[in-house]
Design a protein around this motif. Structure first.
Motif, mmCIF file in Angstrom:
data_model
loop_
_atom_site.group_PDB
_atom_site.id
_atom_site.type_symbol
_atom_site.label_atom_id
_atom_site.label_comp_id
_atom_site.label_asym_id
_atom_site.label_seq_id
_atom_site.Cartn_x
_atom_site.Cartn_y
_atom_site.Cartn_z
ATOM 1 N N MET A 10 0.824 -1.200 0.000
ATOM 2 C CA MET A 10 0.000 0.000 0.000
ATOM 3 C C MET A 10 0.862 1.255 0.000
ATOM 4 N N ASN A 11 2.147 1.091 0.160
ATOM 5 C CA ASN A 11 3.022 2.254 0.216
ATOM 6 C C ASN A 11 3.033 3.054 -1.077
ATOM 7 N N ASP A 12 2.734 2.418 -2.215
ATOM 8 C CA ASP A 12 2.775 3.144 -3.474
ATOM 9 C C ASP A 12 1.434 3.772 -3.852
ATOM 10 N N ILE A 13 0.396 3.552 -3.070
ATOM 11 C CA ILE A 13 -0.882 4.224 -3.306
ATOM 12 C C ILE A 13 -0.769 5.627 -2.720
ATOM 13 N N PRO A 14 -1.065 6.666 -3.503
ATOM 14 C CA PRO A 14 -1.001 8.025 -2.956
ATOM 15 C C PRO A 14 -1.856 8.156 -1.696
ATOM 16 N N ARG A 15 -1.369 8.924 -0.786
ATOM 17 C CA ARG A 15 -1.985 9.026 0.534
ATOM 18 C C ARG A 15 -3.449 9.492 0.495
ATOM 19 N N THR A 16 -3.743 10.526 -0.282
ATOM 20 C CA THR A 16 -5.105 11.059 -0.300
ATOM 21 C C THR A 16 -6.118 10.030 -0.803
ATOM 22 N N PRO A 17 -5.891 9.384 -1.968
ATOM 23 C CA PRO A 17 -6.867 8.356 -2.376
ATOM 24 C C PRO A 17 -6.960 7.204 -1.381
ATOM 25 N N LEU A 18 -5.850 6.834 -0.769
ATOM 26 C CA LEU A 18 -5.880 5.757 0.213
ATOM 27 C C LEU A 18 -6.733 6.139 1.415
ATOM 28 N N LEU A 19 -6.513 7.323 1.953
ATOM 29 C CA LEU A 19 -7.281 7.757 3.126
ATOM 30 C C LEU A 19 -8.764 7.929 2.799
ATOM 31 N N LEU A 20 -9.057 8.492 1.629
ATOM 32 C CA LEU A 20 -10.460 8.653 1.239
ATOM 33 C C LEU A 20 -11.116 7.298 0.986
ATOM 34 N N GLY A 21 -10.374 6.382 0.393
ATOM 35 C CA GLY A 21 -10.904 5.036 0.174
ATOM 36 C C GLY A 21 -11.208 4.333 1.481
ATOM 37 N N LEU A 22 -10.312 4.488 2.446
ATOM 38 C CA LEU A 22 -10.536 3.886 3.767
ATOM 39 C C LEU A 22 -11.707 4.553 4.478
ATOM 40 N N ALA A 23 -11.807 5.875 4.364
ATOM 41 C CA ALA A 23 -12.928 6.585 4.991
ATOM 42 C C ALA A 23 -14.257 6.123 4.396
ATOM 43 N N GLY A 24 -14.258 5.823 3.109
ATOM 44 C CA GLY A 24 -15.469 5.348 2.457
ATOM 45 C C GLY A 24 -15.942 3.998 2.961
ATOM 46 N N LEU A 25 -15.087 3.294 3.681
ATOM 47 C CA LEU A 25 -15.461 2.002 4.253
ATOM 48 C C LEU A 25 -16.226 2.127 5.565
ATOM 49 N N ILE A 26 -16.169 3.290 6.190
ATOM 50 C CA ILE A 26 -16.792 3.475 7.503
ATOM 51 C C ILE A 26 -18.273 3.084 7.503
ATOM 52 N N PRO A 27 -19.088 3.554 6.553
ATOM 53 C CA PRO A 27 -20.506 3.143 6.580
ATOM 54 C C PRO A 27 -20.699 1.636 6.410
ATOM 55 N N PHE A 28 -19.846 0.980 5.609
ATOM 56 C CA PHE A 28 -19.970 -0.470 5.448
ATOM 57 C C PHE A 28 -19.661 -1.190 6.760
ATOM 58 N N VAL A 29 -18.602 -0.795 7.409
ATOM 59 C CA VAL A 29 -18.239 -1.430 8.684
ATOM 60 C C VAL A 29 -19.297 -1.121 9.739
ATOM 61 N N TRP A 30 -19.749 0.128 9.786
ATOM 62 C CA TRP A 30 -20.817 0.513 10.723
ATOM 63 C C TRP A 30 -22.071 -0.328 10.484
ATOM 64 N N GLY A 31 -22.444 -0.478 9.236
ATOM 65 C CA GLY A 31 -23.634 -1.261 8.907
ATOM 66 C C GLY A 31 -23.502 -2.712 9.328
ATOM 67 N N ALA A 32 -22.330 -3.291 9.098
ATOM 68 C CA ALA A 32 -22.114 -4.692 9.483
ATOM 69 C C ALA A 32 -22.147 -4.855 10.993
ATOM 70 N N VAL A 33 -21.480 -3.967 11.708
ATOM 71 C CA VAL A 33 -21.430 -4.057 13.174
ATOM 72 C C VAL A 33 -22.809 -3.850 13.777
ATOM 73 N N THR A 34 -23.545 -2.863 13.277
ATOM 74 C CA THR A 34 -24.855 -2.574 13.860
ATOM 75 C C THR A 34 -25.945 -3.520 13.351
ATOM 76 N N SER A 35 -25.599 -4.406 12.438
ATOM 77 C CA SER A 35 -26.559 -5.430 12.010
ATOM 78 C C SER A 35 -26.881 -6.392 13.145
ATOM 79 N N PHE A 36 -25.924 -6.593 14.026
ATOM 80 C CA PHE A 36 -26.100 -7.528 15.134
ATOM 81 C C PHE A 36 -26.558 -6.856 16.410
ATOM 82 N N ALA A 37 -26.179 -5.622 16.599
ATOM 83 C CA ALA A 37 -26.531 -4.916 17.830
ATOM 84 C C ALA A 37 -26.913 -3.481 17.487
#
Length: 143
Positions: free
Chosen positions: A1-28
């Protein structure tokens, strides 16, 4: 991942927050949050948005291509959004979305190999797909 520019990497990771939130709150489900912001609803709504966003990415590949390759990519670019519109409803919506994300990954790989996307693009796309698909499956199983 070191060769992925920082801004797209951080934005891509931030875009995962709703998916992770949705999965976690599916159970509780979180009592202090409206039910449209948890679990299945978050995964279905955000999944449709992001799958449609990926249509725009494929359209971008098409604008860099020429001839038959461009025509094929323009046609392929509308499929993720139409997939979400027509198939991401009902009992299997999350699985349908997961399939959609898996089906566009080969397009990303091909676009990178064809020089239509930066060399780091495929590595960036594999990472979110590896998180998004399990989150959607978890949400389906919890429903």
């Amino acid at each position: 991942m070191n060769d992925i520019p920082r801004t797209p990497l951080l934005l891509g990771l931030a875009g995962l927050i709703p998916f992770v939130w949705g999965a976690v709150t599916s159970f509780a489900p979180v009592a202090w949050v409206d039910e449209i912001f948890v679990g299945y609803a978050v995964l279905a709504d955000y999944g449709m948005i992001i799958l449609s966003f990926m249509s725009g990415v494929i359209w971008g590949y098409a604008t860099r291509a020429t001839g038959r390759q461009a025509n094929l990519l323009y046609v392929l670019s509308v499929i993720p959004a139409l997939w979400a519109f027509f198939f991401a409803f009902g009992d299997y919506a999350l699985l349908t979305l997961a399939a959609g994300f898996l089906l566009i990954l080969p397009i990303d790989i091909a676009a990178t190999r064809a020089g239509l996307a930066p060399v780091w693009w495929t590595r960036l796309r594999v990472l979110p797909t590896a998180v998004v698909v399990p989150c959607l499956v978890i949400g389906h199983l919890a429903a």
